[in-house]
Design a protein around this motif. Structure first.
Motif, PDB file in Angstrom:
ATOM      1  N   VAL A  63       0.816  -1.220   0.000  1.00 59.07           N
ATOM      2  CA  VAL A  63       0.000   0.000   0.000  1.00 59.07           C
ATOM      3  C   VAL A  63       0.847   1.267   0.000  1.00 59.07           C
ATOM      4  O   VAL A  63       0.355   2.336  -0.374  1.00 59.07           O
ATOM      5  N   LYS A  69      -3.030   2.269  -8.145  1.00 60.46           N
ATOM      6  CA  LYS A  69      -3.975   1.785  -7.136  1.00 60.46           C
ATOM      7  C   LYS A  69      -4.600   0.456  -7.537  1.00 60.46           C
ATOM      8  O   LYS A  69      -4.796  -0.432  -6.703  1.00 60.46           O
ATOM      9  N   SER A  70      -4.915   0.316  -8.808  1.00 61.21           N
ATOM     10  CA  SER A  70      -5.558  -0.921  -9.252  1.00 61.21           C
ATOM     11  C   SER A  70      -4.639  -2.118  -9.044  1.00 61.21           C
ATOM     12  O   SER A  70      -5.098  -3.201  -8.657  1.00 61.21           O
ATOM     13  N   GLN A  72      -2.142  -2.230  -6.800  1.00 61.90           N
ATOM     14  CA  GLN A  72      -2.023  -2.434  -5.354  1.00 61.90           C
ATOM     15  C   GLN A  72      -3.210  -3.243  -4.829  1.00 61.90           C
ATOM     16  O   GLN A  72      -3.037  -4.167  -4.028  1.00 61.90           O
ATOM     17  N   ALA A  73      -4.422  -2.890  -5.296  1.00 56.74           N
ATOM     18  CA  ALA A  73      -5.615  -3.630  -4.874  1.00 56.74           C
ATOM     19  C   ALA A  73      -5.519  -5.090  -5.307  1.00 56.74           C
ATOM     20  O   ALA A  73      -5.881  -5.997  -4.547  1.00 56.74           O
ATOM     21  N   ARG A 116      -6.589  -2.250   2.811  1.00 53.88           N
ATOM     22  CA  ARG A 116      -7.340  -1.819   1.625  1.00 53.88           C
ATOM     23  C   ARG A 116      -7.881  -0.405   1.799  1.00 53.88           C
ATOM     24  O   ARG A 116      -8.016   0.348   0.827  1.00 53.88           O
ATOM     25  N   ASP A 118      -6.346   1.983   3.011  1.00 49.36           N
ATOM     26  CA  ASP A 118      -5.274   2.914   2.663  1.00 49.36           C
ATOM     27  C   ASP A 118      -5.243   3.242   1.171  1.00 49.36           C
ATOM     28  O   ASP A 118      -4.631   4.233   0.775  1.00 49.36           O
ATOM     29  N   LEU A 119      -5.876   2.426   0.363  1.00 48.88           N
ATOM     30  CA  LEU A 119      -5.883   2.680  -1.074  1.00 48.88           C
ATOM     31  C   LEU A 119      -6.858   3.794  -1.452  1.00 48.88           C
ATOM     32  O   LEU A 119      -6.700   4.422  -2.500  1.00 48.88           O
ATOM     33  N   ASP A 120      -7.865   4.017  -0.615  1.00 51.55           N
ATOM     34  CA  ASP A 120      -8.920   4.972  -0.976  1.00 51.55           C
ATOM     35  C   ASP A 120      -9.121   6.085   0.051  1.00 51.55           C
ATOM     36  O   ASP A 120      -9.504   7.192  -0.312  1.00 51.55           O
ATOM     37  N   THR A 122      -8.038   8.909   2.535  1.00 49.07           N
ATOM     38  CA  THR A 122      -6.872   9.781   2.719  1.00 49.07           C
ATOM     39  C   THR A 122      -6.914  10.579   4.017  1.00 49.07           C
ATOM     40  O   THR A 122      -5.930  11.225   4.376  1.00 49.07           O
TER      41      THR A 122
END
Length: 338
Positions: A63, A69-70, A72-73, A116, A118-120, A122
Motif C-alpha cells: 500500500v 492503485k488498481s 495495489q488492490a 485496503r 489505505d488505497l482509498d 486519505t
C-alpha cells in the motif's frame, strides 16, 4: 536466522527454516525498535514474531509502494487469497506460526481490510473513524501477538490491553510520520481534532514544506501526543497479565515507543519536516534492563522445566541482529500468483 532460535522452536524442516530466516531478515531490516524488543523474548518464541512482522511488512509495502492503485488492490487481493496456501517464504512461516499458537485467522482478514482502506481513504473525520481503521491495522497486531506472548490467566482478560498497546504504537507512528504521510497524500490524525486548533490539511502541508513553526499546529500536536500518552497508560496494566518471560519484551517495547513521543515533545512538536528518532545508544540503554530481566525470567523458566515432569513440545500441546540484504530485497513484494 540464528539456528539457536530455530532449534529452540523445534523448527526442523529445511523449507520452514528458510521461511523463518527470510522473515527475520525483514524484521531486522525494517523494524528496528520492534526487532530489538523481540530479542528479549524467550528464544523459542522469536521466530513466530518474525513471521508476524514479515507478513505485516509485506502488506504495508504494497500500500505504500508506487504501483497504480488498481495493481495495489490486485496484490492485496492476491495476498489474501494465497495467505494460507501460498509458497512465498513469509506465508509459509505465517501459516506455521498460526497453527503452532492457534492464532485466530480472522485477525489477518481484519488486518488486510484496513490495508485496503489505505488505497482509498486519505483522512479520517473523527477519532471514532480512525479507531475503526486502527483496530484492523494495529489492534489486531496486539491480538495476534498475545498467544505468542502467553498469559497467566484467561487470554480474554488481556485482549483489551493488547489491542490498546498496538493502537498506542500506531498513534505514535502517526505522530512521528506526519510529514511522510502527507507526502503520500494521507493524514492519520482526526480532522475534527485538528480543526479545533484551527489546523487543516493546507496548514499542515505549509509547515511541512517550509519547516516554519506554527502555534496552531504545535497546540494540535501537543494535544494528540497527550492523548497518546493516555493510551499507553490504559494499556500498561495488561503487561502484568502476560507470562513473566514475555513481560521484559513488551515493557521495553512500550518504553521505546514512548521515547518517540518524548522526542517529539523535546523537539517542541516541530516534527513535520523532520522525523523524531530515538538514537541507537538510547535505545540500547533502555533495552539493557530488559535484557537483564529477560535473562533472569528465562533462566527461571528453564529451571522449572528441568525440575518438572516432562511435557509435550509446544507444537503437540498447542495443536499443531545480522542483516541479510539479499533476503530482505527478495521478500519486499509478493508477486501475483506466487
Amino acid at each position: 536466522m540464528s539456528t539457536r532460535e530455530l532449534d529452540a522452536a523445534g523448527i526442523t524442516d529445511p523449507q520452514l527454516r528458510a521461511a523463518y530466516t527470510a522473515s527475520r531478515a525483514i524484521n531486522a531490516s525494517h523494524g528496528r525498535t520492534y526487532f530489538l524488543a523481540t530479542r528479549l523474548l524467550p528464544i523459542a518464541d522469536r521466530p513466530a514474531v518474525h513471521a508476524l512482522y514479515g507478513f505485516a511488512r509485506i502488506a504495508d509495502d504494497i500500500v505504500d509502494g508506487d504501483l497504480p492503485k488498481s495493481q495495489q488492490a490486485a496484490e492485496l487481493f492476491s495476498l489474501e487469497r494465497t495467505m494460507w496456501t501460498g509458497t512465498h517464504p513469509v506465508l509459509r512461516a505465517l501459516k506455521d506460526t498460526v497453527q503452532r499458537y492457534r492464532i485466530d485467522r480472522d485477525l489477518f482478514t481484519d488486518f488486510l481490510a484496513s490495508m485496503r482502506m489505505d488505497l482509498d481513504v486519505t483522512e479520517y473525520a473523527t477519532f471514532d473513524d480512525l479507531a475503526r481503521y486502527m483496530h484492523g491495522s494495529a489492534g489486531v497486531i496486539g491480538l495476534q501477538m498475545l498467544p505468542v506472548l502467553g498469559t497467566t490467566g484467561p487470554r480474554e482478560e488481556a485482549e483489551p490491553y493488547a489491542a490498546a498497546l498496538g493502537e498506542a504504537f500506531q498513534l505514535t507512528n502517526f505522530l512521528r510520520d506526519v510529514g511522510e504521510d502527507l507526502d503520500r497524500g494521507r493524514i492519520y490524525l482526526p480532522m475534527d481534532e485538528l480543526a479545533a486548533f484551527g489546523v487543516d490539511r493546507a496548514r499542515l502541508r505549509w509547515v511541512h514544506r517550509t519547516g516554519k513553526p506554527d502555534p496552531n499546529v504545535r497546540q494540535a500536536l501537543a494535544h494528540l501526543v497527550a492523548r497518546t500518552y493516555a493510551v499507553y497508560r490504559r494499556a500498561e496494566p495488561g503487561i502484568t497479565l502476560l507470562r513473566p518471560e514475555s513481560r521484559p519484551c513488551v515493557s521495553t517495547a512500550a518504553t521505546l515507543y514512548r521515547r518517540i513521543l518524548d522526542r517529539i515533545v523535546a523537539a517542541d512538536y516541530a516534527v513535520l519536516h523532520r522525523r523524531a528518532v530515538v538514537p541507537t545508544g538510547q535505545r540500547l540503554l533502555v533495552a539493557l534492563p530488559g535484557v537483564t530481566r529477560a535473562a533472569g525470567q528465562n533462566a527461571r523458566a528453564w529451571a522449572r522445566r528441568l525440575t518438572s515432569r516432562p511435557r509435550l513440545p509446544r507444537r503437540a500441546s498447542m495443536g499443531v541482529p545480522g542483516r541479510d540484504s539479499s533476503a530482505v530485497n527478495s521478500q519486499r513484494r509478493i508477486s501475483l500468483g506466487e
